[in-house]
Design a protein around this motif. Structure first.
Motif, PDB file in Angstrom:
ATOM      1  N   ASP A  87       0.809  -1.219   0.000  1.00 49.62           N
ATOM      2  CA  ASP A  87       0.000   0.000   0.000  1.00 49.62           C
ATOM      3  C   ASP A  87       0.844   1.273   0.000  1.00 49.62           C
ATOM      4  O   ASP A  87       0.402   2.314  -0.463  1.00 49.62           O
ATOM      5  CB  ASP A  87      -0.956   0.038   1.207  1.00 49.62           C
ATOM      6  CG  ASP A  87      -2.200  -0.789   0.968  1.00 49.62           C
ATOM      7  OD1 ASP A  87      -2.424  -1.220  -0.179  1.00 49.62           O
ATOM      8  OD2 ASP A  87      -2.936  -1.018   1.937  1.00 49.62           O
ATOM      9  N   VAL A  88       2.019   1.194   0.541  1.00 50.59           N
ATOM     10  CA  VAL A  88       2.877   2.380   0.592  1.00 50.59           C
ATOM     11  C   VAL A  88       3.914   2.286  -0.525  1.00 50.59           C
ATOM     12  O   VAL A  88       4.330   1.208  -0.913  1.00 50.59           O
ATOM     13  CB  VAL A  88       3.587   2.517   1.964  1.00 50.59           C
ATOM     14  CG1 VAL A  88       2.586   2.753   3.055  1.00 50.59           C
ATOM     15  CG2 VAL A  88       4.446   1.320   2.284  1.00 50.59           C
ATOM     16  N   SER A  89       4.280   3.429  -1.036  1.00 51.41           N
ATOM     17  CA  SER A  89       5.329   3.424  -2.060  1.00 51.41           C
ATOM     18  C   SER A  89       6.661   3.349  -1.322  1.00 51.41           C
ATOM     19  O   SER A  89       7.244   4.353  -0.932  1.00 51.41           O
ATOM     20  CB  SER A  89       5.239   4.671  -2.931  1.00 51.41           C
ATOM     21  OG  SER A  89       5.292   5.820  -2.120  1.00 51.41           O
ATOM     22  N   PHE A  90       7.113   2.140  -1.108  1.00 52.62           N
ATOM     23  CA  PHE A  90       8.284   1.900  -0.271  1.00 52.62           C
ATOM     24  C   PHE A  90       9.192   0.903  -0.961  1.00 52.62           C
ATOM     25  O   PHE A  90       8.769  -0.206  -1.290  1.00 52.62           O
ATOM     26  CB  PHE A  90       7.821   1.358   1.087  1.00 52.62           C
ATOM     27  CG  PHE A  90       8.921   0.801   1.940  1.00 52.62           C
ATOM     28  CD1 PHE A  90       9.860   1.634   2.516  1.00 52.62           C
ATOM     29  CD2 PHE A  90       9.020  -0.561   2.158  1.00 52.62           C
ATOM     30  CE1 PHE A  90      10.873   1.122   3.302  1.00 52.62           C
ATOM     31  CE2 PHE A  90      10.029  -1.085   2.936  1.00 52.62           C
ATOM     32  CZ  PHE A  90      10.954  -0.238   3.517  1.00 52.62           C
ATOM     33  N   LEU A  91      10.402   1.308  -1.207  1.00 51.44           N
ATOM     34  CA  LEU A  91      11.408   0.416  -1.756  1.00 51.44           C
ATOM     35  C   LEU A  91      12.556   0.381  -0.754  1.00 51.44           C
ATOM     36  O   LEU A  91      13.270   1.372  -0.579  1.00 51.44           O
ATOM     37  CB  LEU A  91      11.895   0.916  -3.117  1.00 51.44           C
ATOM     38  CG  LEU A  91      12.859   0.009  -3.857  1.00 51.44           C
ATOM     39  CD1 LEU A  91      12.220  -1.360  -4.121  1.00 51.44           C
ATOM     40  CD2 LEU A  91      13.268   0.644  -5.167  1.00 51.44           C
ATOM     41  N   PRO A  92      12.688  -0.730  -0.018  1.00 56.25           N
ATOM     42  CA  PRO A  92      13.709  -0.769   1.035  1.00 56.25           C
ATOM     43  C   PRO A  92      15.116  -0.698   0.456  1.00 56.25           C
ATOM     44  O   PRO A  92      15.403  -1.274  -0.588  1.00 56.25           O
ATOM     45  CB  PRO A  92      13.455  -2.118   1.722  1.00 56.25           C
ATOM     46  CG  PRO A  92      12.789  -2.954   0.695  1.00 56.25           C
ATOM     47  CD  PRO A  92      11.997  -2.011  -0.165  1.00 56.25           C
ATOM     48  N   SER A  93      15.960   0.024   1.149  1.00 57.09           N
ATOM     49  CA  SER A  93      17.352   0.141   0.717  1.00 57.09           C
ATOM     50  C   SER A  93      18.216  -0.971   1.303  1.00 57.09           C
ATOM     51  O   SER A  93      19.336  -1.179   0.855  1.00 57.09           O
ATOM     52  CB  SER A  93      17.910   1.508   1.120  1.00 57.09           C
ATOM     53  OG  SER A  93      17.798   1.676   2.528  1.00 57.09           O
ATOM     54  N   SER A  94      17.682  -1.679   2.311  1.00 55.38           N
ATOM     55  CA  SER A  94      18.431  -2.773   2.928  1.00 55.38           C
ATOM     56  C   SER A  94      17.456  -3.716   3.638  1.00 55.38           C
ATOM     57  O   SER A  94      16.280  -3.393   3.822  1.00 55.38           O
ATOM     58  CB  SER A  94      19.440  -2.224   3.951  1.00 55.38           C
ATOM     59  OG  SER A  94      18.738  -1.624   5.030  1.00 55.38           O
ATOM     60  N   VAL A  95      17.967  -4.853   4.030  1.00 59.42           N
ATOM     61  CA  VAL A  95      17.159  -5.817   4.777  1.00 59.42           C
ATOM     62  C   VAL A  95      16.754  -5.212   6.121  1.00 59.42           C
ATOM     63  O   VAL A  95      15.624  -5.394   6.581  1.00 59.42           O
ATOM     64  CB  VAL A  95      17.939  -7.143   4.985  1.00 59.42           C
ATOM     65  CG1 VAL A  95      17.198  -8.076   5.907  1.00 59.42           C
ATOM     66  CG2 VAL A  95      18.211  -7.816   3.652  1.00 59.42           C
ATOM     67  N   GLN A  96      17.659  -4.454   6.730  1.00 61.76           N
ATOM     68  CA  GLN A  96      17.352  -3.810   8.003  1.00 61.76           C
ATOM     69  C   GLN A  96      16.218  -2.800   7.846  1.00 61.76           C
ATOM     70  O   GLN A  96      15.342  -2.684   8.707  1.00 61.76           O
ATOM     71  CB  GLN A  96      18.599  -3.119   8.587  1.00 61.76           C
ATOM     72  CG  GLN A  96      19.672  -4.065   9.068  1.00 61.76           C
ATOM     73  CD  GLN A  96      20.551  -4.600   7.941  1.00 61.76           C
ATOM     74  OE1 GLN A  96      20.486  -4.138   6.810  1.00 61.76           O
ATOM     75  NE2 GLN A  96      21.354  -5.598   8.247  1.00 61.76           N
ATOM     76  N   CYS A  97      16.222  -2.063   6.749  1.00 62.89           N
ATOM     77  CA  CYS A  97      15.170  -1.086   6.479  1.00 62.89           C
ATOM     78  C   CYS A  97      13.826  -1.794   6.301  1.00 62.89           C
ATOM     79  O   CYS A  97      12.803  -1.365   6.851  1.00 62.89           O
ATOM     80  CB  CYS A  97      15.527  -0.292   5.235  1.00 62.89           C
ATOM     81  SG  CYS A  97      14.346   0.997   4.814  1.00 62.89           S
ATOM     82  N   LEU A  98      13.826  -2.880   5.562  1.00 65.44           N
ATOM     83  CA  LEU A  98      12.609  -3.665   5.379  1.00 65.44           C
ATOM     84  C   LEU A  98      12.133  -4.226   6.716  1.00 65.44           C
ATOM     85  O   LEU A  98      10.944  -4.154   7.040  1.00 65.44           O
ATOM     86  CB  LEU A  98      12.859  -4.811   4.394  1.00 65.44           C
ATOM     87  CG  LEU A  98      11.712  -5.794   4.194  1.00 65.44           C
ATOM     88  CD1 LEU A  98      10.482  -5.095   3.637  1.00 65.44           C
ATOM     89  CD2 LEU A  98      12.150  -6.932   3.283  1.00 65.44           C
ATOM     90  N   GLY A  99      13.069  -4.748   7.510  1.00 64.91           N
ATOM     91  CA  GLY A  99      12.719  -5.280   8.827  1.00 64.91           C
ATOM     92  C   GLY A  99      12.113  -4.210   9.724  1.00 64.91           C
ATOM     93  O   GLY A  99      11.141  -4.465  10.432  1.00 64.91           O
ATOM     94  N   GLY A 100      12.663  -3.010   9.684  1.00 67.33           N
ATOM     95  CA  GLY A 100      12.134  -1.908  10.488  1.00 67.33           C
ATOM     96  C   GLY A 100      10.719  -1.542  10.079  1.00 67.33           C
ATOM     97  O   GLY A 100       9.853  -1.293  10.927  1.00 67.33           O
ATOM     98  N   LYS A 101      10.468  -1.516   8.771  1.00 61.04           N
ATOM     99  CA  LYS A 101       9.131  -1.181   8.272  1.00 61.04           C
ATOM    100  C   LYS A 101       8.136  -2.283   8.654  1.00 61.04           C
ATOM    101  O   LYS A 101       7.021  -1.999   9.097  1.00 61.04           O
ATOM    102  CB  LYS A 101       9.177  -1.007   6.756  1.00 61.04           C
ATOM    103  CG  LYS A 101       7.940  -0.418   6.177  1.00 61.04           C
ATOM    104  CD  LYS A 101       7.670   0.972   6.697  1.00 61.04           C
ATOM    105  CE  LYS A 101       7.825   1.999   5.628  1.00 61.04           C
ATOM    106  NZ  LYS A 101       7.438   3.334   6.050  1.00 61.04           N
ATOM    107  N   LEU A 102       8.525  -3.546   8.512  1.00 60.21           N
ATOM    108  CA  LEU A 102       7.644  -4.647   8.900  1.00 60.21           C
ATOM    109  C   LEU A 102       7.347  -4.619  10.396  1.00 60.21           C
ATOM    110  O   LEU A 102       6.215  -4.859  10.817  1.00 60.21           O
ATOM    111  CB  LEU A 102       8.253  -5.997   8.509  1.00 60.21           C
ATOM    112  CG  LEU A 102       8.224  -6.324   7.019  1.00 60.21           C
ATOM    113  CD1 LEU A 102       9.039  -7.582   6.743  1.00 60.21           C
ATOM    114  CD2 LEU A 102       6.809  -6.479   6.514  1.00 60.21           C
ATOM    115  N   LEU A 103       8.359  -4.312  11.205  1.00 60.85           N
ATOM    116  CA  LEU A 103       8.155  -4.222  12.652  1.00 60.85           C
ATOM    117  C   LEU A 103       7.175  -3.101  12.986  1.00 60.85           C
ATOM    118  O   LEU A 103       6.291  -3.274  13.833  1.00 60.85           O
ATOM    119  CB  LEU A 103       9.485  -4.002  13.370  1.00 60.85           C
ATOM    120  CG  LEU A 103       9.426  -3.961  14.880  1.00 60.85           C
ATOM    121  CD1 LEU A 103       8.885  -5.266  15.446  1.00 60.85           C
ATOM    122  CD2 LEU A 103      10.803  -3.681  15.450  1.00 60.85           C
TER     123      LEU A 103
END
Length: 115
Positions: free
Chosen positions: A64-80
């Motif tokens: 739903d959000v226009s989000f392209l993670p720059s790293s696995v940590q960034c993706l993990g933070g967004k999922l959390l």
């Protein structure tokens, strides 16, 4: 297990997943066999698996959000962040679905159901 199911009222929907066949898991089932019963379910019974429903909610929010993670940590933070904001309403529907699915499975005595 006795804390969660003090009167042996727990139900574990066993979908015959290979991880549940591991000897260490089987031994834990034997230790707590008086705390809950194992309900045999057909494989891929996603309507009986709450975590699968929650993963769907997370995936939907991520798209739903226009989000392209720059790293696995960034993706993990967004999922959390999404995980911690799941509302009780978002949980209620899957819980009700699981309840109906388990009832249907009990009535079908482990056979096929409409779900």
């Amino acid at each position: 297990m006795n804390i969660f199911f003090p009167n042996g009222t727990g139900i574990f929907p066993d979908d015959n997943d290979k991880t549940l066949r591991a000897l260490i898991i089987q031994n834990r089932f034997r230790v707590y066999e008086d705390s809950f019963c194992r309900m045999n379910c057909s494989p891929q019974s996603s309507y009986l698996n709450l975590i699968e429903n929650l993963w769907d909610v997370l995936e939907e929010r991520l798209w739903d959000v226009s989000f392209l993670p720059s790293s696995v940590q960034c993706l993990g933070g967004k999922l959390l962040k999404f995980w911690t904001t799941i509302s009780s309403e978002a949980l209620q529907n899957p819980i009700e679905t699981i309840s109906r699915g388990m009832l249907a499975l009990c009535r079908a005595k482990g056979g096929p159901t409409k779900y």
